[in-house]
Design an enzyme around this catalytic site. Structure first.
Site, mmCIF file in Angstrom:
data_model
loop_
_atom_site.group_PDB
_atom_site.id
_atom_site.type_symbol
_atom_site.label_atom_id
_atom_site.label_comp_id
_atom_site.label_asym_id
_atom_site.label_seq_id
_atom_site.Cartn_x
_atom_site.Cartn_y
_atom_site.Cartn_z
ATOM 1 N N HIS A 495 -2.326 -11.840 -5.827
ATOM 2 C CA HIS A 495 -1.680 -10.573 -6.196
ATOM 3 C C HIS A 495 -2.730 -9.535 -6.641
ATOM 4 O O HIS A 495 -2.801 -8.442 -6.095
ATOM 5 C CB HIS A 495 -0.663 -10.828 -7.319
ATOM 6 C CG HIS A 495 0.054 -9.603 -7.784
ATOM 7 N ND1 HIS A 495 1.343 -9.316 -7.399
ATOM 8 C CD2 HIS A 495 -0.318 -8.583 -8.590
ATOM 9 C CE1 HIS A 495 1.718 -8.171 -7.941
ATOM 10 N NE2 HIS A 495 0.729 -7.705 -8.688
ATOM 11 N N GLU A 496 -3.549 -9.924 -7.604
ATOM 12 C CA GLU A 496 -4.550 -8.971 -8.113
ATOM 13 C C GLU A 496 -5.567 -8.636 -7.031
ATOM 14 O O GLU A 496 -6.062 -7.516 -6.951
ATOM 15 C CB GLU A 496 -5.242 -9.526 -9.365
ATOM 16 C CG GLU A 496 -4.312 -9.746 -10.563
ATOM 17 C CD GLU A 496 -3.425 -8.564 -10.879
ATOM 18 O OE1 GLU A 496 -3.832 -7.410 -10.638
ATOM 19 O OE2 GLU A 496 -2.287 -8.781 -11.357
ATOM 20 N N HIS A 502 -6.694 -2.746 -2.019
ATOM 21 C CA HIS A 502 -6.210 -1.364 -1.990
ATOM 22 C C HIS A 502 -7.307 -0.433 -2.534
ATOM 23 O O HIS A 502 -7.527 0.659 -2.028
ATOM 24 C CB HIS A 502 -4.947 -1.266 -2.852
ATOM 25 C CG HIS A 502 -4.030 -0.134 -2.514
ATOM 26 N ND1 HIS A 502 -2.906 0.111 -3.231
ATOM 27 C CD2 HIS A 502 -4.069 0.808 -1.549
ATOM 28 C CE1 HIS A 502 -2.280 1.170 -2.715
ATOM 29 N NE2 HIS A 502 -2.979 1.603 -1.694
HETATM 30 ZN ZN LIG Z 1 0.698 -5.783 -9.548
#
Ligand SMILES: [Zn+2]
Length: 704
Positions: A495-496, A502
């Protein structure tokens, strides 16, 4: 570089010169110069940089030249670069490596920065120039990104009341001040009520069912309060395990009712009036600024755009998820009846029997999985995924300075060996690091003009992830057991890392539109979508090997992980929808006629209700997300982001989870674009169509 020289020149005329010259935060730097920074450097540096930035802003605001995009909007975007870098170092360390001294400095620094930002938004001369550019935007021939920057800057002022008359501005300031106090009071009341309650247990039998660590924790709490026996509180780490495991139904009921009654009792901590005041003042503020409701105001800067869209999103999801939720609920009712002859399943039975049923069905526990998830292997796995999808390589570079010896550093390069980003990873807990996991940045990506003005330089970002994973066991300087992650920690890392991608793959002109600077309900797409890879055989085959035997994780375990991940997804979905609907009910229309908080709430819950109501409890009076935190008219975004990530991953599944073409499109239209365009436009460019909620329902097994 130009700016840094200016700082030096300016400083040389000041009496405090020596001091300033010795401050590494006031010198030009690329990588954060951690080894040189001392705590005493922060405050003088930030004060100095605020002053310098104010000068830069005044020069723009007071300019006699005709306002243009270049001399106003772009110029404003380029102010305060060093201030941003120094503040990000400071606040990143305040999260990851803090101490009393840093916290004390933070209490001085935070109001300085708040005042600085407020002054900026209240600068009328500056607003006049931005507005002049904004009003003539049709004739300016701006590209999409420039247009977005202009829009964002203008809206920043307008949403803060810059277009109002002096009289209305004064009203707005008063509302803002009252709202700030009310939010604070709301939070304080919830905290006071949470702390005021304790369940004292003197017989060990009352703890039956609880895992050993939960029992130890309960004994510890009692000891800290100078009591004998055990104590359960309404703090999540104490409350949740009790509701999930405690056999004693009466005690679960007692605790559950106490939790639900927080700030809803006839005492000085009641939030009933505060909820009504908050809702009404928010509405008043929105109307003053020309919006139909608080939700209209908030959603203007969200992917969802309008309350109507959010409401139809939630209603549609409800219609589709309700049958599955009802079926799960009926199963749970039958299970509890069979197991313990429970005739009427109540709220306080939900977590307990769900956990029992889950154990019966999957018999999956962390200890079975952990040996396959040695931290180093999982890191290799996430890097391998990034390589397969985006051609990225992560080269360890120990020459990069760190703020703590645990931090790992990498140069990230692309398939042409060009530098993409610097990546910091800080995995283990220690005192001075706050809990949880997050991604942050030390340097934004942006394109700046070359010194010779003959070209544009693409400044690459410095990105960091910070987690709190179990440490390896070290004895006599030797590692005797590596760091083994739970499956939940594995998905957290992915997730991180998705947020980090991004940031790392950002490729925009302006830093304020770069990387994760996107609308609130779009920011979780890259992170959540990456979690999907953790459940795939193809991915686990890359890294999930036993740390002692090197055996690959058995596929039946993988199947169980996948199945158990969607356990009771229908009921969970219904619960999230009910909170989203309550939030929209409070913020989507004029609340002035509402008199009874509980009655209003009950009406909103009617369509999503499964368990019998308890008149002594109320959700709204302790719903901190929307009445204290920043989630007002935004709670739907949890489900919204899931719809996006399920739909995006469905595309990968259709074409192959490592399909280059889909990955390239995801990079080109999502990861590299930041907030340069409307997120729905970006999404459609990536996917070829708008997100379809059915993908989420299918992934969750709620529909076929
Ligand atoms: Zn998040």
């Amino acid at each position: 570089m130009k700016k840094a020289l200016k700082i030096l020149k300016k400083d040389s005329t000041k009496p405090g010169r020596l001091n300033t010259m010795n401050n590494p935060l006031l010198q030009p730097f690329d990588l954060a110069p951690f080894s040189k920074i001392k705590n005493e450097h922060y405050l003088p540096a930030i004060k100095e940089l605020i002053a310098t930035t104010k000068d830069q802003i005044s020069a723009i605001a007071d300019s006699q030249k005709e306002p243009t995009f270049n001399n106003t909007v772009e110029a404003l975007e380029n102010t305060g670069l060093q201030l941003d870098r120094v503040s990000s170092i400071f606040f990143n360390l305040n999260g990851a490596e803090t101490n009393d001294e840093i916290q004390k400095i933070a209490q001085e620094v935070s109001p300085l920065l708040t005042d600085f930002n407020n002054d900026l938004l209240l600068n009328e001369a500056l607003f006049k120039r931005v507005k002049a550019v904004y009003d003539s935007k049709e004739s300016l021939d701006l590209n999409i990104e420039q247009n977005t920057l202009l829009e964002k800057q203008y809206k920043g002022f307008a949403r803060n009341g810059a277009n109002l008359s002096e009289e209305k501005k004064a009203i707005l300031r008063k509302i803002d001040a009252t709202l700030a106090t009310l939010k604070l009071t709301f939070g304080e009341n919830v905290l006071a009520e949470t702390n005021a309650y304790e369940l004292r247990l003197t017989s060990e039998g009352d703890l039956a069912g609880l895992p050993d660590d939960a029992k130890t924790a309960a004994a510890q709490i009692a000891k800290e309060k100078g009591e004998e026996g055990w104590m359960i509180t309404l703090d999540y780490p104490s409350y949740i395990p009790f509701m999930k495991y405690a056999k004693n139904r009466e005690l679960r009921k007692k605790l559950s009712l106490a939790f639900g009654a927080r700030a809803f009792q006839k005492n000085e901590n009641s939030n009933e009036k505060n909820v009504l005041k908050l809702a009404n003042l928010r509405h008043e503020r929105a109307v003053l600024l020309g919006y139909a409701s608080h939700a209209h105001f908030v959603l203007e800067e969200r992917m969802a755009k309008t309350p109507k869209k959010v409401t139809s999103f939630l209603t549609d999801l409800l219609t589709k998820a309700k049958p599955a939720a009802q079926k799960e609920f009926d199963e749970l009712v039958a299970f509890a009846k069979e197991l313990d002859q429970i005739d009427q399943l109540e709220k306080w039975d939900s977590a307990y029997y769900a956990e029992k049923l889950k154990q019966k069905r999957y018999n999956l526990d962390d200890e079975k999985l952990k040996p396959y998830f040695k931290l180093e292997n999982v890191i290799d796995g996430v890097f391998a995924v990034a390589h397969k999808l985006f051609g990225l390589s992560f080269v360890p570079d120990t020459n990069i300075e760190v703020y703590h010896e645990d931090v790992k550093t990498y140069q990230v390069t692309d398939s042409e060996d060009e530098l993409v980003a610097i990546f910091y990873a800080d995995f283990h807990p220690r005192s001075g690091k706050r809990g949880g996991a997050w991604m942050t940045s030390y340097k934004p990506q942006q394109k700046t003009e070359m010194l010779d003005k003959l070209g544009v330089k693409n400044d690459r970002p410095h990105i960091s992830i910070v987690c709190n994973f179990t440490k390896p066991v070290i004895e006599d300087g030797k590692e005797t057991k590596p760091s083994l992650l739970t499956f939940n920690e594995v998905t957290t890392l992915f997730h991180e890392f998705g947020h980090a991608l991004h940031g790392m793959l950002a490729n925009t002109t302006y830093k304020s539109l770069s990387g994760t600077s996107v609308f609130w309900d779009f920011v979780e797409l890259p992170s959540q979508v990456l979690e999907n890879w953790c459940y795939e055989k193809e991915t686990l085959g890359l890294f999930a090997t036993h740390y002692e035997t090197a055996e690959l994780i058995p596929m039946e375990l993988v199947a169980k992980i996948k199945e158990s991940a969607t356990f009771h997804e229908g009921m969970q979905t219904l619960r999230q929808i009910s909170f989203g609907m309550l939030d929209m009910a409070w913020h989507g229309s004029d609340p002035s006629e509402i008199t009874h908080v509980k009655a209003f709430e009950d009406a909103s819950f009617a369509a999503t209700k499964l368990f019998p109501d308890t008149p002594e409890t109320c959700m709204s009076t302790a719903f901190s997300h929307i009445f204290q935190g920043g989630y007002s008219a935004g709670y739907y975004s949890y489900k919204w982001a899931e719809v996006l990530d399920a739909d995006a991953f469905a595309y990968f599944k259709e074409e192959g989870i490592f399909n280059k073409n889909v990955a390239n499109k995801f990079k080109a239209f999502v990861l590299s674009q930041g907030g340069t365009q409307d997120p729905m436009d970006l999404y459609v460019k990536f996917r070829g169509k708008k997100p379809d909620p059915e993908a989420l329902l299918k992934r969750a097994g709620l529909i076929n």
